[in-house]
Design an enzyme around this catalytic site. Structure first.
Site, PDB file in Angstrom:
ATOM      1  N   TRP A 102       0.732  -1.212  -0.083  1.00  0.00           N
ATOM      2  CA  TRP A 102       0.034   0.017   0.196  1.00  0.00           C
ATOM      3  C   TRP A 102       0.891   1.106  -0.109  1.00  0.00           C
ATOM      4  O   TRP A 102       0.373   2.071  -0.767  1.00  0.00           O
ATOM      5  CB  TRP A 102      -0.937   0.027   1.271  1.00  0.00           C
ATOM      6  CG  TRP A 102      -2.023  -0.953   0.918  1.00  0.00           C
ATOM      7  CD1 TRP A 102      -2.243  -2.252   1.610  1.00  0.00           C
ATOM      8  CD2 TRP A 102      -3.091  -0.859  -0.114  1.00  0.00           C
ATOM      9  NE1 TRP A 102      -3.190  -3.070   1.274  1.00  0.00           N
ATOM     10  CE2 TRP A 102      -3.805  -2.202   0.016  1.00  0.00           C
ATOM     11  CE3 TRP A 102      -3.494  -0.197  -1.121  1.00  0.00           C
ATOM     12  CZ2 TRP A 102      -5.051  -2.479  -0.923  1.00  0.00           C
ATOM     13  CZ3 TRP A 102      -4.341  -0.606  -1.715  1.00  0.00           C
ATOM     14  CH2 TRP A 102      -5.177  -1.597  -1.824  1.00  0.00           C
ATOM     15  N   ASP A 172      -1.138   6.723   6.465  1.00  0.00           N
ATOM     16  CA  ASP A 172      -2.270   6.077   5.991  1.00  0.00           C
ATOM     17  C   ASP A 172      -2.341   4.859   6.918  1.00  0.00           C
ATOM     18  O   ASP A 172      -1.966   3.942   7.179  1.00  0.00           O
ATOM     19  CB  ASP A 172      -2.052   5.436   4.663  1.00  0.00           C
ATOM     20  CG  ASP A 172      -2.941   4.408   4.200  1.00  0.00           C
ATOM     21  OD1 ASP A 172      -4.121   4.170   4.852  1.00  0.00           O
ATOM     22  OD2 ASP A 172      -2.848   3.743   3.323  1.00  0.00           O
ATOM     23  N   LYS A 196     -12.048  -1.375   7.772  1.00  0.00           N
ATOM     24  CA  LYS A 196     -11.386  -2.152   8.687  1.00  0.00           C
ATOM     25  C   LYS A 196     -11.507  -1.976  10.283  1.00  0.00           C
ATOM     26  O   LYS A 196     -11.904  -3.023  10.684  1.00  0.00           O
ATOM     27  CB  LYS A 196      -9.651  -2.114   8.393  1.00  0.00           C
ATOM     28  CG  LYS A 196      -9.368  -2.386   6.750  1.00  0.00           C
ATOM     29  CD  LYS A 196      -7.840  -2.061   6.641  1.00  0.00           C
ATOM     30  CE  LYS A 196      -7.758  -2.108   4.749  1.00  0.00           C
ATOM     31  NZ  LYS A 196      -7.899  -3.502   4.591  1.00  0.00           N
TER      32      LYS A 196
END
Length: 361
Positions: A102, A172, A196
């Site tokens: 990511w 992030d 999440k």
């Protein structure tokens, strides 16, 4: 119908109490005779709910008035591009730390909008450990430093907040926000996809230092400018009303659980139990990550014989253990242990793993 133990990496498990309350309120929210999804976001009921959700998040994370809290759309991936649009001028550079899939994707999406400096990377180590802090090459003139504290796919996690001097730190936190107490004052901007640890997919929560909203960057549509969203209380356009509402329920649930101190203790205990089962299996199960970099949220493991992978997945699903298949790029297994995954789920998983090893040894 019976509920399963859900180890999905995202969209992920939601607290059962939150789902049950949303179910009860589906047809008649807050005495309105309609669902929250049918209400105007300009209406009094929704505005009060939105304000309460923000207040609860501020309380949970001890967010000061120096920061704006935004409830946005687009997923974290959209903000890979939108962050440099808002924080960097057309000739500015920004430092990026690559620690897995990511953070590498954040680099590729940011590249058209900022001069990217990859200040550190663990790619040559196959993302099995974190980039050594002594190897970071930070630019003190950078517009910001971006990193991903927890890598969902590769299963590595920073155990502390990196020190980057006066340059704003951007994180992030899609997969580890709200999993433990956090010193928000160390950051310039925190953002997280909701699916999440916050709520359903389609919502992004952002915490941004107010002075960064005043940066002169470049021409762009109002909808992409964070300062415009902050001035409009995240309602420049119609927001994800359902996602915002469920996020608010989740914040209340977290407070009922004892807040982030209690969640940190629970999450640490869950991860330790699963890693003990892996490390104590005599090599039947393996986790390839350097122990100091192991993620609490996303635990990767392989079986000693990958020919057993299909059998493991079939039997585990039959046992009520959902979504243990590893990411397609890596194979093996992955158990995501977000806030809503209870200790009982991990107990069921480790018991199954022990039984499976005995039967298929």
């Amino acid at each position: 119908m019976s509920r399963v133990w859900n180890f999905s990496a995202g969209p992920a498990a939601l607290p059962q109490a939150v789902l049950e309350r949303a179910q009860r309120e589906m047809l008649d929210w807050n005495g309105s005779g309609a669902s929250v999804m049918e209400q105007s976001h300009r209406g009094k009921r929704f505005i009060e709910m939105a304000a309460q959700a923000e207040a609860d998040l501020r309380e949970l994370m001890a967010i000061s008035a120096d920061y704006a809290v935004l409830f946005l759309q687009g997923g974290a991936t959209q903000h890979f591009a939108q962050i440099p649009m808002n924080l960097a001028g057309e000739n500015d550079g920004a430092d990026y730390i690559i620690s897995g899939h990511w953070s590498a994707k954040a680099v590729s999406e940011a590249a058209p909008y900022v001069r990217v400096n990859v200040a550190a990377s663990n790619e040559t180590d196959d993302y099995l450990k974190l980039p050594a802090r002594s190897d970071w090459r930070l630019d003190p003139r950078a517009a910001y430093v971006h990193y991903t504290p927890n890598e969902t796919i590769h299963g590595v996690e920073f155990q502390d907040i990196p020190e980057v001097g006066a340059v704003p730190l951007v994180a992030d936190m899609s997969s580890n926000i709200l999993s433990e107490p956090l010193d928000v004052s160390r950051f310039g901007l925190i953002y997280a996809g909701a699916q999440k640890n916050i709520g359903p997919s389609g919502l992004v929560v952002m915490i941004i230092r107010r002075d960064l909203l005043q940066r002169a960057t470049r021409p762009m549509a109002r909808i992409f400018r964070y300062a415009e969203q902050a001035a409009s209380d995240s309602m420049l356009n119609t927001p994800n009303t359902w996602g915002w509402y469920v996020a608010g329920l989740t914040f209340q649930w977290l407070k009922d659980q004892g807040g982030l101190v209690a969640m940190a203790q629970r999450n640490r205990s869950k991860a330790e139990q699963l890693y003990r089962a892996i490390d104590g299996s005599g090599g039947y199960y393996r986790n390839p990550i350097e122990p100091s970099a192991r993620s609490r949220m996303n635990v990767r493991f392989t079986l000693h014989d990958d020919a057993l992978d299909g059998v493991f997945l079939k039997e585990s699903e039959a046992a009520g253990l959902l979504a243990l298949k590893g990411h397609k790029a890596l194979g093996g297994m992955r158990a995501s242990l977000y806030n809503a995954v209870p200790p009982e789920a991990v107990q069921a998983l480790t018991a199954f793993m022990e039984d499976f090893a005995q039967r298929h040894g």
